[in-house]
Design an enzyme around this catalytic site. Sequence first.
Site, PDB file in Angstrom:
ATOM      1  N   ARG A  86      -8.639   7.230   8.414  1.00 17.68           N
ATOM      2  CA  ARG A  86      -8.791   8.080   7.134  1.00 17.68           C
ATOM      3  C   ARG A  86     -10.200   9.078   7.337  1.00 17.68           C
ATOM      4  NH1 ARG A  86      -8.614   7.920   2.369  1.00 17.68           N
ATOM      5  NH2 ARG A  86      -9.058   5.105   2.554  1.00 17.68           N
ATOM      6  N   TYR A 214      -3.930   8.814  14.265  1.00 16.80           N
ATOM      7  CA  TYR A 214      -4.050   7.694  12.750  1.00 16.80           C
ATOM      8  C   TYR A 214      -3.567   7.147  11.633  1.00 16.80           C
ATOM      9  CZ  TYR A 214      -6.515   2.933  13.646  1.00 16.80           C
ATOM     10  OH  TYR A 214      -6.074   1.786  13.253  1.00 16.80           O
ATOM     11  N   GLY A 216      -3.117   6.417   8.067  1.00 19.46           N
ATOM     12  CA  GLY A 216      -3.048   7.370   6.606  1.00 19.46           C
ATOM     13  C   GLY A 216      -2.667   9.000   7.281  1.00 19.46           C
ATOM     14  N   LYS A 223       0.019   7.249   2.346  1.00 21.75           N
ATOM     15  CA  LYS A 223      -0.972   8.238   1.668  1.00 21.75           C
ATOM     16  C   LYS A 223      -0.467   9.644   1.145  1.00 21.75           C
ATOM     17  CE  LYS A 223      -3.532   4.401   2.182  1.00 21.75           C
ATOM     18  NZ  LYS A 223      -3.189   2.802   1.300  1.00 21.75           N
ATOM     19  N   HIS A 243      -1.594   3.185  -6.487  1.00 20.52           N
ATOM     20  CA  HIS A 243      -2.159   2.213  -5.424  1.00 20.52           C
ATOM     21  C   HIS A 243      -2.220   0.391  -5.244  1.00 20.52           C
ATOM     22  CE1 HIS A 243      -5.556   1.868  -1.925  1.00 20.52           C
ATOM     23  NE2 HIS A 243      -4.493   1.591  -1.431  1.00 20.52           N
ATOM     24  N   SER A 265     -10.689  -1.118  -1.090  1.00 20.53           N
ATOM     25  CA  SER A 265     -10.335  -1.627   0.106  1.00 20.53           C
ATOM     26  C   SER A 265     -11.397  -3.104   0.176  1.00 20.53           C
ATOM     27  CB  SER A 265     -10.513  -0.869   1.359  1.00 20.53           C
ATOM     28  OG  SER A 265     -12.495  -0.292   0.750  1.00 20.53           O
ATOM     29  N   ALA A 266     -11.126  -3.893   0.844  1.00 22.74           N
ATOM     30  CA  ALA A 266     -11.312  -4.979   1.300  1.00 22.74           C
ATOM     31  C   ALA A 266     -11.957  -6.003   0.365  1.00 22.74           C
ATOM     32  CB  ALA A 266     -13.270  -4.802   2.176  1.00 22.74           C
ATOM     33  N   CYS A 267     -11.084  -5.962  -0.363  1.00 21.12           N
ATOM     34  CA  CYS A 267     -10.615  -7.210  -1.599  1.00 21.12           C
ATOM     35  C   CYS A 267      -9.323  -7.719  -1.609  1.00 21.12           C
ATOM     36  CB  CYS A 267     -10.007  -6.794  -2.574  1.00 21.12           C
ATOM     37  SG  CYS A 267     -12.304  -5.698  -3.632  1.00 21.12           S
ATOM     38  N   GLY A 268      -8.628  -8.098  -0.062  1.00 18.57           N
ATOM     39  CA  GLY A 268      -7.685  -8.474   0.488  1.00 18.57           C
ATOM     40  C   GLY A 268      -6.325  -8.267  -0.161  1.00 18.57           C
ATOM     41  N   THR A 270      -2.849  -7.462   0.515  1.00 22.82           N
ATOM     42  CA  THR A 270      -2.205  -7.854   1.758  1.00 22.82           C
ATOM     43  C   THR A 270      -2.356  -9.124   1.593  1.00 22.82           C
ATOM     44  OG1 THR A 270      -3.091  -5.987   2.354  1.00 22.82           O
ATOM     45  CG2 THR A 270      -1.194  -8.153   3.901  1.00 22.82           C
ATOM     46  N   ASN A 271      -3.935  -9.971   1.354  1.00 22.68           N
ATOM     47  CA  ASN A 271      -2.910 -11.961   1.020  1.00 22.68           C
ATOM     48  C   ASN A 271      -2.953 -11.985  -0.328  1.00 22.68           C
ATOM     49  OD1 ASN A 271      -4.442 -11.702   3.623  1.00 22.68           O
ATOM     50  ND2 ASN A 271      -6.614 -11.810   3.255  1.00 22.68           N
ATOM     51  N   ASP A 294       0.791  -2.109  -0.972  1.00 25.71           N
ATOM     52  CA  ASP A 294       0.084  -1.214  -0.417  1.00 25.71           C
ATOM     53  C   ASP A 294       0.177  -0.149  -1.772  1.00 25.71           C
ATOM     54  OD1 ASP A 294      -2.199   0.116  -0.361  1.00 25.71           O
ATOM     55  OD2 ASP A 294      -0.359   1.507   1.316  1.00 25.71           O
ATOM     56  N   ASN A 382     -10.896  -1.802  11.383  1.00 21.77           N
ATOM     57  CA  ASN A 382     -10.052  -1.505  11.275  1.00 21.77           C
ATOM     58  C   ASN A 382      -8.640  -1.154  11.772  1.00 21.77           C
ATOM     59  OD1 ASN A 382      -8.460   0.779   8.890  1.00 21.77           O
ATOM     60  ND2 ASN A 382      -9.228   2.199   9.452  1.00 21.77           N
ATOM     61  N   ARG A 384      -4.781  -2.404  13.602  1.00 21.58           N
ATOM     62  CA  ARG A 384      -4.166  -2.234  12.855  1.00 21.58           C
ATOM     63  C   ARG A 384      -2.376  -3.160  13.764  1.00 21.58           C
ATOM     64  NH1 ARG A 384      -4.351  -0.298   6.898  1.00 21.58           N
ATOM     65  NH2 ARG A 384      -6.824   0.003   7.294  1.00 21.58           N
ATOM     66  N   ARG A 415     -14.337  -5.608  -6.083  1.00 25.32           N
ATOM     67  CA  ARG A 415     -16.149  -7.179  -5.600  1.00 25.32           C
ATOM     68  C   ARG A 415     -16.657  -6.754  -5.976  1.00 25.32           C
ATOM     69  NH1 ARG A 415     -16.606  -9.496  -0.327  1.00 25.32           N
ATOM     70  NH2 ARG A 415     -14.333  -8.734   0.349  1.00 25.32           N
ATOM     71  N   PHE A 508      -8.104 -16.632  -2.904  1.00 23.63           N
ATOM     72  CA  PHE A 508      -6.947 -17.053  -1.776  1.00 23.63           C
ATOM     73  C   PHE A 508      -5.858 -18.549  -2.377  1.00 23.63           C
ATOM     74  CE2 PHE A 508     -10.688 -16.773   1.187  1.00 23.63           C
ATOM     75  CZ  PHE A 508     -10.511 -15.713   2.188  1.00 23.63           C
TER      76      PHE A 508
HETATM   77  O1  TSX Z   1      -8.371 -11.911   0.412  1.00 25.55           O
HETATM   78  C1  TSX Z   1      -8.886 -12.257   0.098  1.00 25.55           C
HETATM   79  N1  TSX Z   1      -8.871 -12.667  -1.177  1.00 25.55           N
HETATM   80  C2  TSX Z   1      -7.585 -12.869  -1.783  1.00 25.55           C
HETATM   81  C3  TSX Z   1      -6.435 -13.237  -1.685  1.00 25.55           C
HETATM   82  C4  TSX Z   1      -5.501 -13.637  -1.792  1.00 25.55           C
HETATM   83  N2  TSX Z   1     -10.634 -12.540   0.630  1.00 25.55           N
HETATM   84  C5  TSX Z   1     -10.314 -11.657   2.131  1.00 25.55           C
HETATM   85  C6  TSX Z   1     -11.345 -10.442   1.475  1.00 25.55           C
HETATM   86  C7  TSX Z   1     -12.187  -9.853   2.489  1.00 25.55           C
HETATM   87  C8  TSX Z   1     -10.492  -8.788   3.186  1.00 25.55           C
HETATM   88  C9  TSX Z   1     -11.222 -13.702  -0.049  1.00 25.55           C
HETATM   89  N3  TSX Z   1     -12.667 -13.843   0.378  1.00 25.55           N
HETATM   90  C10 TSX Z   1     -10.891 -13.807  -1.679  1.00 25.55           C
HETATM   91  C11 TSX Z   1     -10.039 -13.899  -2.182  1.00 25.55           C
HETATM   92  O2  TSX Z   1      -9.468 -14.269  -3.116  1.00 25.55           O
HETATM   93  N4  TSX Z   1     -12.250 -14.675  -1.873  1.00 25.55           N
HETATM   94  C12 TSX Z   1     -13.031 -14.467  -1.642  1.00 25.55           C
HETATM   95  C13 TSX Z   1     -14.038 -14.966  -0.789  1.00 25.55           C
HETATM   96  C14 TSX Z   1     -14.045 -16.590  -0.346  1.00 25.55           C
HETATM   97  C15 TSX Z   1     -14.779 -16.688   0.557  1.00 25.55           C
HETATM   98  C16 TSX Z   1     -14.890 -17.815   1.282  1.00 25.55           C
HETATM   99  C17 TSX Z   1     -14.326 -18.942   1.412  1.00 25.55           C
HETATM  100  C18 TSX Z   1     -14.307 -18.899  -0.725  1.00 25.55           C
HETATM  101  C19 TSX Z   1     -14.061 -17.582  -0.777  1.00 25.55           C
HETATM  102  N5  TSX Z   1     -14.629 -20.317   0.827  1.00 25.55           N
HETATM  103  C20 TSX Z   1     -14.622 -21.288   0.893  1.00 25.55           C
HETATM  104  O3  TSX Z   1     -14.578 -21.717  -0.582  1.00 25.55           O
HETATM  105  C21 TSX Z   1     -14.439 -23.090   2.084  1.00 25.55           C
HETATM  106 MN    MN Z   2      -3.941   0.615   0.980  1.00 25.56          MN
END
Ligand code: TSX
Ligand code: MN
Length: 599
Positions: A86, A214, A216, A223, A243, A265-268, A270-271, A294, A382, A384, A415, A508
């Site tokens: 974007r 590309y 958004g 977006k 968001h 961004s970059a806080c995970g 989607t995870n 999202d 970036n 996808r 973060r 995680f």
């Molecule tokens: O997505 C992440 N989350 C949310 C998950 C549900 N990430 C990746 C961020 C980049 C997009 C994370 N990174 C998270 C997190 O909760 N925490 C961290 C930091 C971290 C990185 C590696 C480890 C621990 C914490 N490794 C071990 O403990 C082995």
């Molecule tokens: Mn987004």
Amino acid sequence: MNGTATVSKDPSAGDTANTSLPSLEAWVAEVAALTRPDRIHWCDGSDAENEALLAGMLADGTMVKLNEQAYPNSYLHRSDPDDVARVEHLTFVCTSDRDDAGPNNHWMAPADGHAKVDALFDGCMQGRTMYVVPYCMGPIDSPLSRCGVEITDSPYVVANMRIMTRMGAPALARIEREGSFVKGLHSIGELDPERRFIMHFPEELTIKSYGSGYGGNALLGKKCHALRIASHQARNEGWLAEHMLILGITSPKGDTHYIAAAFPSACGKTNLAMLIPPEGYLKDGWKVSTIGDDICWMRPGADGRLYAINPESGFFGVAPGTSKKSNANALASLQRDAIFTNVGVTADGQPWWEGIDNGQVPATDWRGEPYDPAKRPAAHPNSRFTVSARACPSYSPEAENPAGVPISAIVFGGRRASLVPLVFEARDWTHGVLVGAAMGSETTAAATGAVGVMRRDPMAMKPFCGYNFADYFAHWLSFDNGRNKLPKVFHVNWFRKGDDGKFLWPGFGDNLRVLEWMIGRAEGTAAAVETPIGHLPAEGSLALDGLELGEEARDKLFGFDREGWRAEFDSIGEYLDSYGERMPQALKDEQQRIASALA
Ligand code: TSX
Ligand code: MN
């Protein structure tokens, strides 16, 4: 596209009608007269149409077929190397009054904005096909959903819109029934960064995007519509376009709570949306389900609770870092029927990216050149994947519920290596709005300037709020009207570091421990201690069994540093003041109250 199940029209014959809605027919004719395409194709969203589009893109090199055995029906697209993200500095909100766009947006007067891009659109589709893409953001039969029509000359955009939105005949039928829709005009143009604009006209419910293919910039439902235009619409109509991811948590008792969460961004994000519970929680019967990763549209229901839908129907996720370990559900989602953009490829045609961690090696990088780690990463940072949400193992059937899901908790996060504890709860709604307004992340990538600098990103909406942030905060505050039963508001920080520079929290799946505490707070069963910054988990109230947290980790994750927060609140005060007179007094008062309590 002739010969497919859909209809193509020859614009030179003046024959553009393919809808019973005169305003849509007139707009398509007007756009065709400006852009002068060779062909007009009205998309119906059928399989036959999609297959014909893909065949065309394979033939002209827009798409590359990936390994059919390993990744059935999946494709790679390589974007122009100068068109990979974007472009915020070229994104404008065009309102009649400059102050309505606010200091958080680039502004142009509507007439100037139209003139600027219409000059670029003039004749830009000559020799090309113009696709008319009707789409619905949200379940097709939901009163919370809103529709749009994107006109584009990119078949790649059409293929992505088919996954990311409810696209085609049912959307057109709803548009014709309702008579209104967001107008989105898009052309890839020359893909020249100097001739690239993403223009929003919220007062006209119109988007004009030129010069980028590309993400958004080009998939206008995401977006541009679902956040920038929708936030403006939501303010007028009494709802929120945010968001935020939406996830469901089912406890062993069997009841399900829904949480909406905003992160920069970059806080995970989607995870988190696809979180897999730790072993012990799985054994006890906990379940996490995904509604969206999202965007969240929510509005008060008859009972005063906020009900949320995910306006999207797919995931346009960042590939690098996605692995079985970080997000097994995302990885499972993209094993078939996926579009990959700007990833690397193995020798046998499988997609590859940094952090995929699947034992394979890349042969070709995202530019299509032989992989050379000294030259560039295999996948663009970036890069996808585009996949249907229905392919995700944790996808909840409730995501299709036209009534939406009731939200028990709103979570803001960032973060922050220092100061900010793992989790705290806002005292009330007004405090929660302040927490959202003050949130942000410390910068990570050296490319974006100094590392570790705090960037405020209110509600993770800095690039996406279609109007003045001061008015946006006032809109948020207005939901506390004495009738609504609002969710609790929390702040989380998965990224607190120890003195050795290492992350203190495992993150995680273990984040479910934090979500469990939030649900306990919503139900009134989890204990907390009051501090000036809000409620912190009381000792023993947040389950830490099986984790090995040292004394430093416990202190920093669950403690409160008065000195540090005093400085933070001075900075928050300055930030609010930067919006001037329009900043709601209630928010400034809240900041003052807490600053005094910290003194
Ligand atoms: O997505 C992440 N989350 C949310 C998950 C549900 N990430 C990746 C961020 C980049 C997009 C994370 N990174 C998270 C997190 O909760 N925490 C961290 C930091 C971290 C990185 C590696 C480890 C621990 C914490 N490794 C071990 O403990 C082995
Ligand atoms: Mn987004």
